[in-house]
Design an enzyme around this catalytic site. Structure first.
Site, PDB file in Angstrom:
ATOM      1  N   GLU A  90      49.384  46.465 -10.622  1.00 36.12           N
ATOM      2  CA  GLU A  90      49.166  47.347  -9.466  1.00 36.12           C
ATOM      3  C   GLU A  90      48.198  48.490  -9.774  1.00 36.12           C
ATOM      4  O   GLU A  90      47.352  48.836  -8.961  1.00 36.12           O
ATOM      5  CB  GLU A  90      50.506  47.936  -9.011  1.00 36.12           C
ATOM      6  CG  GLU A  90      50.366  48.690  -7.705  1.00 36.12           C
ATOM      7  CD  GLU A  90      51.471  49.725  -7.534  1.00 36.12           C
ATOM      8  OE1 GLU A  90      51.323  50.539  -6.619  1.00 36.12           O
ATOM      9  OE2 GLU A  90      52.425  49.719  -8.304  1.00 36.12           O
ATOM     10  N   ASP A  91      48.353  49.083 -10.970  1.00 43.54           N
ATOM     11  CA  ASP A  91      47.639  50.341 -11.254  1.00 43.54           C
ATOM     12  C   ASP A  91      46.417  50.217 -12.160  1.00 43.54           C
ATOM     13  O   ASP A  91      45.735  51.203 -12.398  1.00 43.54           O
ATOM     14  CB  ASP A  91      48.617  51.344 -11.908  1.00 43.54           C
ATOM     15  CG  ASP A  91      49.728  51.749 -10.943  1.00 43.54           C
ATOM     16  OD1 ASP A  91      49.523  51.590  -9.731  1.00 43.54           O
ATOM     17  OD2 ASP A  91      50.782  52.205 -11.406  1.00 43.54           O
TER      18      ASP A  91
END
Length: 736
Positions: A90-91
């Site tokens: 996600e990051d």
């Protein structure tokens, strides 16, 4: 950033890695350690440029989550690796295919389940957290570890929220109390559930939390002295049986003390069971566990008088979470009731670690883990139900979370566990969805009972089915479990869609006779004209007869006046209503009804909570102002319901256009053989009509009769009256 800080962080990372391996609840093989090391290195590399709000390197968060997964929950190396990598996709620049290439399909699948859905499209009016929650649960059928790691992630976020702004703390804490704490409880992670609840309270009601915390600290000395007095009383008897045991006090959580204060309406000092006494014993074999537990029970009750209504035997019938123990409440020293929990070391470990402890004690994981499998199947049933929106799903799921269980039997003697308050209809859906949907009646302990009959432990329940049976809207009033309610809602929606599909064909035919073509433009005009939301709403109302010929003729007349129509369209809403293409039949709450009979009565809205259509409400019969309507969560609700329960009236909002109503028809005429058969044939051949009562009386060749039917609208009733009048011998049909 200085060299010293970077060096200190590197040292701390090395220390954290060693700690992670050291505190793992499971014994890790060389391959396990290699997998964890690789995941650790990827996490450190991926998050190297990220910092948390507190200024700390971001990678310490996934490491902390992995430590919770490894130690407090006791999951395997695959889970520890997935926890370390849970924010990587996600990051950071890493993709899911990178993770799959490096760590295999299982880790990638878990990480995918854990990836938040910030990039996913969702309806603006649906809580993103609820949609996220649903997606997380959808991965359950593949891997339970997804949800457990998610709970660990939430626990660490809750433990490190101090540097966040107040409004964010309250939002995250509320979500935790709403979703994650009940979920941890249902899975059997009781320690984590307690931490989540206490931290949730710390941020949602900080003053209350700090007040109770300080009082617990003040009373700790007194609590220790009480446990010593309790231990001294039974110590000699336990020792004489040569038992290896440990007695300790377990303070109740701040959250549960707060709940007792609210529910029992007492002060902190008046809450007597602020702690429980726990007796944990050692045993060489699982076979001897039950015998020793009851032996300890016998010793405790020899010294202290038990409360017979408070005995809980979770050893003979473990909870669906796998929890096993013997709970008794006894009159302890100083004349105070105290809860005593009797557990073996194995039972204690299962209570502390949840299902991870099962893996340790059972070799055949797959074969023996029935409880978890059964629970996952229940969840999956709800999840596969595409008809339920995310918010509904969370509500349906929450229904089952804290429910206490009852045990009932099938006619063949099979034992089933259901939440307390479950009805005979809930039991039908619990056996199988198809059985539930085709339920015609129920027998409890050999006697015919209504579907709404609330079951008690020990009841024997038989379900009578029929291929012709179908759920009705009233079933939602009879069912209390999440599974039954969601299946009934789905079935009703399917039925509505079938009516809407027929309605579309009927509408096309009727418009054709009025020389109007049913195209997109006409549908948009009809939706605006009849003030409905979606095209399905329109078709449903035509199919069920709510919109009849006269109304369609009025629409055609208004449309044919081109000049008026031109100006109306200029000043009216846009040609295409916003929700016209939505694949749903909307509910427009426009009427409040009271009691089981759903009567329409005069009422006023209470000023203290100002209910609006759609709210969960109840009626309160006042002395001077008639019925006042309050929200169920009104600040005054608890006081009114406890002090004046005899003046409370059940109430609910309904959509009057979609609601069925009772009608009584009086029939008279000349008596003839087979007349009753003719009448019942006409009624039953009319779709959407439910016959509730038939009564006929004949006197010298003249008969008088009465029929009570349930219909959806006046058009259907008028058609029925016309058809009854056509029967040979019937003279008059009137509404009573």
């Amino acid at each position: 950033m200085t060299e010293d800080v970077i060096e200190a962080e590197k040292k701390e990372l090395a220390k954290q890695y060693k700690q992670l391996l050291k505190i793992s609840y499971r014994t890790l093989s060389a391959a396990d350690k290699k997998l964890i090391r690789s995941a650790f290195d990827v996490a450190v590399d991926a998050h190297k440029d990220q910092r948390r709000k507190s200024g700390e390197a971001y990678v310490f968060h996934p490491i902390a989550v992995a430590k919770i997964v490894a130690s407090e929950i006791g999951l395997d190396a695959t889970s520890i690796a997935a926890a370390l990598l849970h924010d990587v996709v996600e990051d950071t620049e890493y993709t899911l295919s990178d993770i799959e290439q490096l760590f295999g399909e299982t880790v990638a699948r878990i990480v995918d389940g854990l990836t938040k859905i910030s990039k996913m499209p969702y309806d603006g009016d649906v809580s993103l957290q609820a949609e996220n929650f649903r997606k997380m649960l959808l991965t359950l059928n593949e891997d339970i570890r997804v949800i457990i790691i998610k709970i660990a992630d939430r626990l660490h976020n809750m433990q490190t929220m101090d540097s966040m702004p107040d409004y964010k703390q309250v939002k995250i804490a509320s979500e935790t109390l709403y979703i994650y704490a009940p979920l941890a409880h249902r899975i059997g992670l009781y320690n984590i559930k307690t931490q989540l609840e206490d931290l949730g309270l710390k941020y949602t009601e900080p003053e209350v939390f700090n007040d109770i915390l300080s009082k617990i600290k003040e009373s700790k000395e007194e609590q220790d002295a009480y446990i010593d007095a309790f231990t001294q009383t039974i110590k000699d008897s336990l020792d004489s049986e040569n038992l290896e045991y440990e007695i300790k006090g377990r303070p109740k959580s701040i959250f549960s003390i707060r709940r007792k204060i609210l529910v029992q309406n007492v002060s902190f000092d008046e809450v007597y069971d602020k702690f429980a006494v726990r007796i944990i014993y050692k045993t060489d074999t699982i076979e001897a566990e039950k015998f020793i537990a009851w032996k300890i029970y016998s010793i405790v009750t020899d010294h202290f008088r038990p409360n017979p209504t408070r005995l809980r035997d979770w050893i003979s019938s473990p909870k669906s979470t796998g929890y096993e123990a013997l709970h008794i409440t006894v009159m302890g020293p100083k004349g105070r009731w105290v809860e005593v929990q009797i557990r073996s070391e194995r039972m204690n470990e299962i209570a502390e670690k949840g299902y991870a402890a099962h893996f340790k004690y059972k070799n055949k994981e797959k074969e023996n883990d029935d409880g978890l499998e059964a629970w996952l199947n229940k969840l999956q049933d709800t999840l596969e139900n595409s008809e339920i929106s995310a918010i509904d799903f969370v509500e349906e799921f929450k229904l089952n979370l804290y429910a206490k269980e009852i045990f009932v039997f099938s006619p063949k003697g099979d034992l089933y566990s259901l939440p307390k308050g479950a009805t005979a209809l809930d039991f039908a859906f619990h056996i199988h969805t198809e059985v539930g949907l085709k339920t015609r009646g129920t027998k409890v302990n050999g006697k015919l009972t209504p579907l709404s009959h609330v079951l008690k432990s020990g009841d024997q329940v038989e379900i009578i089915t029929s291929e012709k049976a179908n759920p009705s809207a009233n079933w939602l009033d009879y069912a209390s479990t999440g599974k039954a309610r969601s299946k009934i809602k789905s079935s009703l929606k399917e039925e509505q869609k079938t009516i809407a599909s027929n309605g579309k064909e009927i509408l096309a035919r009727k418009l054709k006779s009025l020389k109007i073509t049913l195209d997109e433009r006409t549908v948009n005009q009809l939706v605006v004209y009849f003030k409905v939301k979606t095209s399905l709403d329109l078709f449903y109302r035509v199919g069920s007869g709510i919109i009849d010929n006269s109304q369609l003729k009025a629409f055609a007349a208004s449309r044919s006046n081109a000049l008026v129509s031109f100006f109306k369209n200029k000043i009216r809403k846009p040609d295409k209503p916003i929700d016209v293409d939505k694949d749903e039949i909307s509910v427009k709450y426009d009427q409040l009804v009271f009691g089981k009979e759903e009567q329409k009565l005069d009422y006023v809205m209470a000023m203290c909570c100002n209910p609006i259509p759609g709210d969960d409400v109840f009626g309160f019969v006042t002395v001077n102002d008639g019925i006042k309507v309050h929200k169920q969560n009104c600040p005054n609700a608890i006081q009114l319901q406890s002090n004046y329960s005899y003046r409370i009236m059940p109430a609910k909002w309904i959509d009057s256009t979609q609601r069925e109503f009772k009608a009584q028809l009086k029939i008279s005429g000349i008596d003839a053989v087979g007349l009753v058969n003719e009448v019942t044939k006409v009624v039953s051949s009319n779709l959407h009509i439910d016959m509730k009562k038939v009564y006929f009386d004949s006197d010298d060749g003249i008969f008088n009769g009465e029929i009570i039917v349930v219909v959806k609208n006046k058009t259907i009733l008028d058609n029925l009256v016309e058809n009854l009048k056509k029967i040979n011998g019937i003279d008059k049909v009137t509404r009573a």
